[in-house]
Design a protein around this motif. Structure first.
Motif, PDB file in Angstrom:
ATOM      1  N   ILE A 162      11.584   7.333 -18.641  1.00  0.00           N
ATOM      2  CA  ILE A 162      11.368   7.719 -20.038  1.00  0.00           C
ATOM      3  C   ILE A 162      12.432   7.087 -20.927  1.00  0.00           C
ATOM      4  N   GLY A 163      13.665   7.101 -20.465  1.00  0.00           N
ATOM      5  CA  GLY A 163      14.740   6.454 -21.215  1.00  0.00           C
ATOM      6  C   GLY A 163      14.566   4.948 -21.300  1.00  0.00           C
ATOM      7  N   LEU A 164      14.093   4.346 -20.206  1.00  0.00           N
ATOM      8  CA  LEU A 164      13.874   2.899 -20.193  1.00  0.00           C
ATOM      9  C   LEU A 164      12.792   2.505 -21.200  1.00  0.00           C
ATOM     10  N   ILE A 165      11.730   3.290 -21.276  1.00  0.00           N
ATOM     11  CA  ILE A 165      10.653   3.005 -22.229  1.00  0.00           C
ATOM     12  C   ILE A 165      11.157   3.171 -23.657  1.00  0.00           C
TER      13      ILE A 165
ATOM     14  N   LEU B 216      -5.372   8.816 -16.964  1.00  0.00           N
ATOM     15  CA  LEU B 216      -4.411   9.854 -17.330  1.00  0.00           C
ATOM     16  C   LEU B 216      -3.109   9.752 -16.548  1.00  0.00           C
ATOM     17  N   HIS B 217      -3.185   9.221 -15.340  1.00  0.00           N
ATOM     18  CA  HIS B 217      -1.994   9.152 -14.486  1.00  0.00           C
ATOM     19  C   HIS B 217      -1.153   7.912 -14.748  1.00  0.00           C
ATOM     20  N   SER B 218      -1.587   7.049 -15.630  1.00  0.00           N
ATOM     21  CA  SER B 218      -0.999   5.709 -15.746  1.00  0.00           C
ATOM     22  C   SER B 218       0.333   5.678 -16.470  1.00  0.00           C
ATOM     23  N   GLY B 219       1.074   4.602 -16.203  1.00  0.00           N
ATOM     24  CA  GLY B 219       2.297   4.359 -16.937  1.00  0.00           C
ATOM     25  C   GLY B 219       2.033   4.027 -18.390  1.00  0.00           C
ATOM     26  N   ALA B 220       0.868   3.435 -18.663  1.00  0.00           N
ATOM     27  CA  ALA B 220       0.521   3.117 -20.051  1.00  0.00           C
ATOM     28  C   ALA B 220       0.397   4.382 -20.882  1.00  0.00           C
ATOM     29  N   ALA B 221      -0.256   5.405 -20.321  1.00  0.00           N
ATOM     30  CA  ALA B 221      -0.372   6.687 -21.021  1.00  0.00           C
ATOM     31  C   ALA B 221       1.004   7.298 -21.246  1.00  0.00           C
ATOM     32  N   LEU B 222       1.865   7.222 -20.235  1.00  0.00           N
ATOM     33  CA  LEU B 222       3.228   7.753 -20.369  1.00  0.00           C
ATOM     34  C   LEU B 222       3.985   7.028 -21.473  1.00  0.00           C
ATOM     35  N   ALA B 223       3.864   5.699 -21.541  1.00  0.00           N
ATOM     36  CA  ALA B 223       4.584   4.923 -22.553  1.00  0.00           C
ATOM     37  C   ALA B 223       4.154   5.309 -23.968  1.00  0.00           C
ATOM     38  N   THR B 224       2.853   5.537 -24.165  1.00  0.00           N
ATOM     39  CA  THR B 224       2.393   5.906 -25.509  1.00  0.00           C
ATOM     40  C   THR B 224       2.904   7.287 -25.910  1.00  0.00           C
TER      41      THR B 224
END
Length: 339
Positions: free
Chosen positions: A247-250, A304-312
């Motif tokens: 999360i910090g890296l993003i 829903l499980h993706s890193g792309a969703a997390l990044a947004t």
């Protein structure tokens, strides 16, 4: 600005915690929700996204577009930043950080998904919260409405091709059918529904019924945002607990992007000799993102499980405190501009 908007970062943080906890305590519930899909679009999340987006689209006044030629310089600045600069700098920063600087910290597949989420944020110019930023900087409300309306019309046609191009450039496979369906579902249809609703509510052109509707629908919009975040982080719970550093890296390239784009737009506004009540909201529109759309498309394209969703979603967490700091800066530097 109400208590929810002012402390949106806090509510988002709390929802992240709740989502992670629920994802670990009730995994079977969220596994069931994940199966509620049609054409790779999760129906449960689609309802929540509509709760967020629809009240924003009702605010768009297409009648204001006729005034586009009265003060063109601010509009030109916004359009250039939104569509010719920001998407490409976001993609470049994503590649720079996750393919080079953070290459040893994140596996290649996850890095690609984080880059994709950042790109989706970069190609989605702000629609709703910009009215808040404009108000806080004493911006020209009517001109802000013109800028948002023009951007939304352009987004209907430009979002999918630009997102596909940038995702393709970064070697990410783009399912065109899902991308186009997402644009129709989350931009075109809400925009049409919002225009119809606005026309019905504001037949007398006194804005009273329209204002009452927006006041009553606002809590539902916030509820949709917070519930979406809970669901997203519930699905990401295992990954987050295993890799909290991500999360910090993003957040790092997102912070650089936001402040960098604002500097570019603010310097350009000064050079163009725009009055402050045009320059400030123009720069805010160019800097902030339509994170609701980015979240929805990331879920549709990557899951829903993706890193792309997390990044947004990390984009939501970062944007509000950063934009408030930019509002404070813009207010302190009014004397740099005429008017």
């Amino acid at each position: 600005m109400g208590v929810f908007e002012r402390f949106l970062s806090l509510w988002v943080a709390l929802c992240i915690v709740v989502g992670v906890v629920l994802g670990n305590v009730l995994p079977e519930v969220f596994n069931y929700i994940a199966k509620l899909e049609y054409a790779h679009v999760n129906l449960f999340v689609a309802v929540l996204i509509w709760l967020m987006i629809f009240p924003m689209m009702v605010q768009v006044d297409f009648k204001s577009i006729k005034d586009v030629g009265k003060k063109p310089k601010g509009l030109v600045l916004t359009l250039v930043v939104n569509w010719l600069i920001k998407p490409f700098t976001m993609a470049a920063l994503g590649v720079l950080f996750f393919k080079f600087f953070f290459a040893d910290l994140v596996d290649p597949q996850t890095a690609n998904e984080y880059i994709a989420g950042m790109i989706l944020l970069g190609v989605a110019p702000c629609t709703a919260m910009v009215f808040v930023w404009s108000h806080l900087t004493k911006g020209d409300a009517n001109y802000t409405l013109v800028q948002v309306s023009i951007n939304d019309v352009i987004m209907v046609f430009a979002f999918a091709p630009l997102a596909a191009f940038l995702l393709g450039v970064t070697n990410i496979t783009v399912p065109w059918e899902t991308l186009l369906l997402s644009v129709v579902l989350y931009v075109l249809l809400p925009l049409i529904a919002g225009a119809i609703t606005r026309n019905v509510l504001d037949k007398k052109d006194d804005h009273h019924r329209l204002h009452m509707f927006l006041v009553k629908s606002k809590p539902w919009s916030i509820l949709g945002l917070l519930l979406t975040i809970i669901v997203l982080f519930a699905f990401q719970a295992e990954k987050i607990l295993a890799k909290p550093l991500d999360i910090g890296l993003i957040a790092i390239p997102l912070l650089i992007q936001t402040y960098g784009i604002f500097i570019i737009a603010y310097v350009a506004a000064k050079f163009m000799k725009l009055p402050h009540n045009i320059a400030a909201p123009a720069c805010m529109i160019g800097t902030s993102n339509f994170f609701e759309l980015a979240v929805a498309v990331a879920i549709s394209l990557f899951g829903l499980h993706s890193g792309a969703a997390l990044a947004t979603v990390v984009g939501v967490l970062v944007e509000v405190p950063v934009m408030l700091s930019l509002v404070a800066f813009a207010n302190r530097t009014q004397h740099w501009f005429k008017g």
